[in-house]
Design an enzyme around this catalytic site. Structure first.
Site, PDB file in Angstrom:
ATOM      1  N   GLY A  45      26.992  36.280  47.660  1.00  0.00           N
ATOM      2  CA  GLY A  45      27.791  36.321  46.248  1.00  0.00           C
ATOM      3  C   GLY A  45      28.336  34.991  46.087  1.00  0.00           C
ATOM      4  O   GLY A  45      28.637  34.164  46.771  1.00  0.00           O
ATOM      5  N   GLN A  50      33.965  29.023  41.914  1.00  0.00           N
ATOM      6  CA  GLN A  50      33.777  28.532  43.372  1.00  0.00           C
ATOM      7  C   GLN A  50      32.981  27.141  43.359  1.00  0.00           C
ATOM      8  O   GLN A  50      32.781  26.634  44.328  1.00  0.00           O
ATOM      9  CB  GLN A  50      33.041  29.560  44.418  1.00  0.00           C
ATOM     10  CG  GLN A  50      33.872  30.884  44.592  1.00  0.00           C
ATOM     11  CD  GLN A  50      33.123  31.931  45.429  1.00  0.00           C
ATOM     12  OE1 GLN A  50      32.330  32.598  44.958  1.00  0.00           O
ATOM     13  NE2 GLN A  50      32.940  31.636  46.800  1.00  0.00           N
ATOM     14  N   CYS A  88      34.284  34.780  52.697  1.00  0.00           N
ATOM     15  CA  CYS A  88      34.151  33.955  51.563  1.00  0.00           C
ATOM     16  C   CYS A  88      33.719  32.528  51.880  1.00  0.00           C
ATOM     17  O   CYS A  88      34.160  31.936  52.431  1.00  0.00           O
ATOM     18  CB  CYS A  88      35.388  33.998  50.837  1.00  0.00           C
ATOM     19  SG  CYS A  88      35.331  33.148  49.166  1.00  0.00           S
ATOM     20  N   LEU A  89      32.643  32.026  51.021  1.00  0.00           N
ATOM     21  CA  LEU A  89      32.044  30.850  51.276  1.00  0.00           C
ATOM     22  C   LEU A  89      33.280  29.723  50.937  1.00  0.00           C
ATOM     23  O   LEU A  89      33.236  28.535  51.437  1.00  0.00           O
ATOM     24  CB  LEU A  89      31.015  30.495  50.268  1.00  0.00           C
ATOM     25  CG  LEU A  89      29.793  31.162  50.369  1.00  0.00           C
ATOM     26  CD1 LEU A  89      28.801  30.813  49.429  1.00  0.00           C
ATOM     27  CD2 LEU A  89      29.173  31.011  51.732  1.00  0.00           C
ATOM     28  N   HIS A 130      34.237  41.781  44.842  1.00  0.00           N
ATOM     29  CA  HIS A 130      34.656  40.155  45.374  1.00  0.00           C
ATOM     30  C   HIS A 130      34.543  39.065  44.354  1.00  0.00           C
ATOM     31  O   HIS A 130      35.776  38.436  43.915  1.00  0.00           O
ATOM     32  CB  HIS A 130      34.268  40.243  46.644  1.00  0.00           C
ATOM     33  CG  HIS A 130      34.306  39.064  47.278  1.00  0.00           C
ATOM     34  ND1 HIS A 130      34.974  38.799  48.474  1.00  0.00           N
ATOM     35  CD2 HIS A 130      34.112  37.671  46.914  1.00  0.00           C
ATOM     36  CE1 HIS A 130      35.218  37.581  48.977  1.00  0.00           C
ATOM     37  NE2 HIS A 130      34.607  36.736  48.082  1.00  0.00           N
ATOM     38  N   GLU A 131      33.384  39.026  43.724  1.00  0.00           N
ATOM     39  CA  GLU A 131      33.021  38.319  42.611  1.00  0.00           C
ATOM     40  C   GLU A 131      34.054  38.474  41.559  1.00  0.00           C
ATOM     41  O   GLU A 131      34.418  37.345  40.882  1.00  0.00           O
ATOM     42  CB  GLU A 131      31.607  38.087  42.566  1.00  0.00           C
ATOM     43  CG  GLU A 131      30.645  37.824  43.772  1.00  0.00           C
ATOM     44  CD  GLU A 131      31.196  36.510  44.593  1.00  0.00           C
ATOM     45  OE1 GLU A 131      31.613  35.384  43.983  1.00  0.00           O
ATOM     46  OE2 GLU A 131      31.118  36.366  45.764  1.00  0.00           O
ATOM     47  N   HIS A 134      37.309  36.924  41.938  1.00  0.00           N
ATOM     48  CA  HIS A 134      37.310  35.392  41.838  1.00  0.00           C
ATOM     49  C   HIS A 134      37.465  34.906  40.174  1.00  0.00           C
ATOM     50  O   HIS A 134      38.267  33.892  40.160  1.00  0.00           O
ATOM     51  CB  HIS A 134      36.027  34.677  42.175  1.00  0.00           C
ATOM     52  CG  HIS A 134      35.909  34.527  43.729  1.00  0.00           C
ATOM     53  ND1 HIS A 134      36.778  33.648  44.375  1.00  0.00           N
ATOM     54  CD2 HIS A 134      35.023  34.815  44.638  1.00  0.00           C
ATOM     55  CE1 HIS A 134      36.481  33.518  45.551  1.00  0.00           C
ATOM     56  NE2 HIS A 134      35.421  34.263  45.762  1.00  0.00           N
TER      57      HIS A 134
END
Length: 163
Positions: A45, A50, A88-89, A130-131, A134
């Site tokens: 994701g 991000q 998470c990235l 999760h996304e 963000h």
């Protein structure tokens, strides 16, 4: 084109993303670039914040290779709950347990501007939540129950694989 990933605690990860008003060629290119970036970083994701873009856009990998593009996503229904490990990235090397709904219904627009509604379950529901977080200026550690050191991640996953 791969985009640079914004790393926590960058302020751009802490602000509410703006809704998309018009789907442009640039926005479609952003979606393509986000997908390339997500795949290159082995993610499941990625949200526009991000990659430094303050818009309500997220992409998630549903199944191997199938990517869902979510423009202005809104979760309209939630049920069930589960605690599982997330990473998470934007927070490389950080992992922790987070409580999420196991079933959600989300409405969103696709790249053609069509409004869609989708039910998602379990892992896919977790990724979408999760996304969407963000897009609201939240990262998983804001909801984290327990931090899992990277060195202990594999052991933790083995011990909890049947939870």
């Amino acid at each position: 084109m791969r985009l640079p990933i914004i790393l926590y605690p960058d302020y751009r990860l802490k602000r509410m993303a703006e809704p998309v008003k018009v789907i442009t060629d640039e926005l479609v290119e952003l979606l393509d670039n986000m997908q390339e970036t997500m795949v290159a970083h082995d993610g499941v994701g990625l949200s526009a914040p991000q990659v430094g873009v303050n818009l309500q856009i997220a992409i998630v990998e549903a199944d191997e290779g199938e990517v869902i593009e979510l423009i202005n996503p809104k979760i309209i229904k939630r049920s069930g709950e589960d605690i599982d490990v997330e990473g998470c990235l934007s927070l490389p090397g950080k992992y922790g347990t987070v409580k999420r709904s196991t079933e959600i219904t989300v409405i969103y627009f696709d790249r053609e501007g069509d409004e869609l509604e989708m039910e998602a379950f379990d892992y896919l529901a977790r990724i979408i939540q999760h996304e969407v977080d963000h897009l609201q200026g939240k990262v998983f550690i804001d909801k984290q129950i327990e931090a899992i050191p990277e060195a202990e991640l594999e052991k933790y996953m083995e011990e909890h694989q049947h939870d």
